[in-house]
Design a protein around this motif. Sequence first.
Motif, PDB file in Angstrom:
ATOM      1  N   HIS A 162      47.009 -13.987-152.197  1.00  0.00           N
ATOM      2  CA  HIS A 162      47.013 -14.963-151.064  1.00  0.00           C
ATOM      3  C   HIS A 162      45.555 -15.074-150.748  1.00  0.00           C
ATOM      4  O   HIS A 162      44.795 -14.097-151.061  1.00  0.00           O
ATOM      5  CB  HIS A 162      47.968 -14.781-149.981  1.00  0.00           C
ATOM      6  N   ASP A 169      47.942  -7.528-150.546  1.00  0.00           N
ATOM      7  CA  ASP A 169      47.722  -6.313-149.354  1.00  0.00           C
ATOM      8  C   ASP A 169      48.108  -5.309-149.946  1.00  0.00           C
ATOM      9  O   ASP A 169      49.174  -5.216-150.639  1.00  0.00           O
ATOM     10  CB  ASP A 169      48.725  -6.821-148.178  1.00  0.00           C
ATOM     11  N   HIS A 204      43.581 -12.083-152.565  1.00  0.00           N
ATOM     12  CA  HIS A 204      43.890 -10.373-152.579  1.00  0.00           C
ATOM     13  C   HIS A 204      45.333 -10.377-152.264  1.00  0.00           C
ATOM     14  O   HIS A 204      46.020 -11.125-152.008  1.00  0.00           O
ATOM     15  CB  HIS A 204      43.182  -9.835-151.439  1.00  0.00           C
TER      16      HIS A 204
HETATM   17 FE   LIG Z   1      46.452 -10.262-146.899  1.00  0.00          FE
END
Ligand SMILES: [Fe+2]
Length: 344
Positions: free
Chosen positions: A278, A224, A222
């Motif tokens: 990540h 952030d 994903h």
């Molecule tokens: Fe994250």
Amino acid sequence: MGLDPKDGGLPMVQDLVESGIDEVPQRFVKPAEERSFSAARTEDDEVPVIHVAELDTAEGIAKLNSACRDWGFFQLIGHGIPPELLKQVRKTVRDFFRLPREQREAYAIRSDAPSLASQEGYGRFFVPSKETVLDWDDLVYHFLPPIRNWPSNPPEYRKVVEEYGQEIRPLAIKLLQCMAEALGQRASFFSEAFGPSPHYAIRLNYYPPCPQPELVIGISPHSDLVGLTVLLQDEVEGLQVKKDGQWRSVRSIPDAFVVNVGDTIEILTNGAYKSVEHRAVVNKECSRISIATIYGPGRDRKLKPITSEEMPPLYKEISMAELLEAFLSGELNGKGHLQFVRIV
Ligand SMILES: [Fe+2]
Ligand SMILES: O=C(O)CCC(=O)C(=O)O
């Protein structure tokens, strides 16, 4: 979606581990094509490490600029946050996740929260359907400060988490000012974009040891969403970052923060700074924790990319509320949730 009985009580990993399983339940098994969890580790091409003092120099600002452009990630050392507080916050988080089940569940995420974006507590997010494969991660999410619903056990929980949040906030603001400078913008660029009531939150991740770590993922790939993430990990490694299409392990440097650019910063900078995919892997022997503080635009903000004649907008204008709702209503899926904001 939390542990509310109306949700059918999603399993928490710590409970499975405590029940003595030696096989991972099907609900956590990633499809075979998503199960390659190895990552490269080369010292000459790793997430850049920046000392806070470097940010007072033009070279340091240039280093920050290339870290945010090329990696979307850097490790921050020399930040001055007392090591004793870092130790305490790690211990408090570990102590909470090891409490007896009933005590943890008293803080479960409530599914009757007014919106997905206002949900907080203990449980799991990003589970839109019964088919969603679960991550090997138990989490707590709180808005800061002050935290609204905190565990009474461990007794120091509220004090330590709030104190930690208070220390990280000015650091995040300073980093954002340096990033604005590196971009040739006024220092207040991000604080203006984030508005008078920024989103400030903390996500505590707990990854228990796993009997079959090759079948599960701690946290799915994903980026952030919210803004700037300042992550404290412990000595157990597991974080991997995607660079040039290849997964790379992030080294654990004692007491360093792993800082990364979120989607709103990618949008606001019109793609100059990238939010990078990540994931976290787990292991058989030991549990791992990570503590992410998250600082970004308030819900009511409209996100509008900086543009110039040479650089037309690559993203549509979008409200933070809309972006949050889109992100939280799906599964974690790389950068898939950004697709509808992109102008192609
Ligand atoms: Fe994250
Ligand atoms: O545990 C980690 O290292 C990563 C956690 C993370 O990516 C997140 O909380 O968004």
